[in-house]
Each structure stands twice: as C-alpha cells, then as structure tokens.
Design an enzyme around this catalytic site. Sequence first.
Site, short mmCIF file in Angstrom:
data_model
loop_
_atom_site.label_atom_id
_atom_site.label_comp_id
_atom_site.label_asym_id
_atom_site.label_seq_id
_atom_site.Cartn_x
_atom_site.Cartn_y
_atom_site.Cartn_z
N CYS A 49 -3.53 3.01 -5.27
CA CYS A 49 -2.86 3.92 -4.33
C CYS A 49 -1.47 4.33 -4.80
O CYS A 49 -1.04 5.47 -4.56
CB CYS A 49 -2.80 3.31 -2.94
SG CYS A 49 -1.98 1.69 -2.90
N HIS A 99 -3.45 9.28 1.55
CA HIS A 99 -3.44 8.07 0.71
C HIS A 99 -4.81 7.82 0.12
O HIS A 99 -5.82 8.34 0.59
CB HIS A 99 -2.95 6.86 1.50
CG HIS A 99 -3.82 6.47 2.66
ND1 HIS A 99 -4.37 5.21 2.78
CD2 HIS A 99 -4.24 7.15 3.74
CE1 HIS A 99 -5.08 5.14 3.90
NE2 HIS A 99 -5.01 6.31 4.50
N HIS A 138 0.87 -1.17 0.00
CA HIS A 138 0.00 0.00 0.00
C HIS A 138 0.91 1.22 0.00
O HIS A 138 2.00 1.19 0.57
CB HIS A 138 -0.91 -0.01 1.23
CG HIS A 138 -1.86 1.15 1.27
ND1 HIS A 138 -2.81 1.33 0.29
CD2 HIS A 138 -1.99 2.19 2.14
CE1 HIS A 138 -3.50 2.43 0.57
NE2 HIS A 138 -3.01 2.97 1.67
#
EC number: 2.3.1.-
Length: 164
Positions: free
Chosen positions: A113, A35, A23
Amino acid sequence: MASPHQEPKPGDLIEIFRLGYEHWALYIGDGYVIHLAPPSEYPGAGSSSVFSVLSNSAEVKRERLEDVVGGCCYRVNNSLDHEYQPRPVEVIISSAKEMVGQKMKYSIVSRNCEHFVTQLRYGKSRCKQVEKAKVEVGVATALGILVVAGCSFAIRRYQKKATA
C-alpha cells in the site's frame, strides 16, 4: 482518531498506524481516500489485517477515511516531498480514481500500500517500512556475525591455553 495538528488535503498521503505496521492511503477530498487493500485490510481492520502480508493480490478501493482508519490513529505524511517533486494534485487524483476497482499483484516487499500511494504522488514507488526493515535485518546479521566471530576467537584462544 485524526492527528490534531493537520487536516488532509487532496493528494496528501495518509499513514494509518495499525498494530505492528502502517497502512497507507491517498486522500482525494470530501473525506475519501483511495488505497490498495489486500483481502484482510478491510475498513477498521486493526490488528487482524496484519495477515495482509500473506496475500498476493489486492484491490484498489475508494472508501471514507474514517472507515479505513477505524479506531486507529493516522497522520498526513508527505515525508518524501523533500526528495521528490509531487505530481500535480489533479494528476494524482485522476490517476488514483482511474485505478479504483482494479485487482493488482501484492507483495509486502515490493508492491504494498505504501508503494502504491508513493507511486501516485511522486511517480516513484517507495516504501520506507521495507527500507527500514532491510537495514534492521542487515544490522542484526552483522551483529550476529560479530558474535559468532567473537565466540570462535574466544574458543580458539581457550583451546590454545588448554593445550599449552
């Protein structure tokens, strides 16, 4: 758990190691990141957030780095700096802050992301995870074709010997 050798600075990209994928977040200073988070990418999500690949929407969030990381390891990863000139830190941070709270389309292949944070830092959307996966699929496909071709050749050769 932080990387012991490099503390993040505003504008740095943070790579967080989840089970099976990474991530990504953008460090904005004072312990906070911004994010792109699909519904299942909640703070400290760990392996359960692997289901984020099934989502088609996400929200831009501002959260504490330690909360987003949870029990996972992370590192500063500005590895594209050698390919692209980072935008000025003030521009990166202000652009990111303007997006907080926005709902966005999400795609594991084209709008995830990592694409989000590289767009903020470099003005270019890139995802090395997806690029690597495409190469791996290509190699696996090529190997599969070679195996099928090899088996086909061997079968034909065997059949010729059997009829001779």
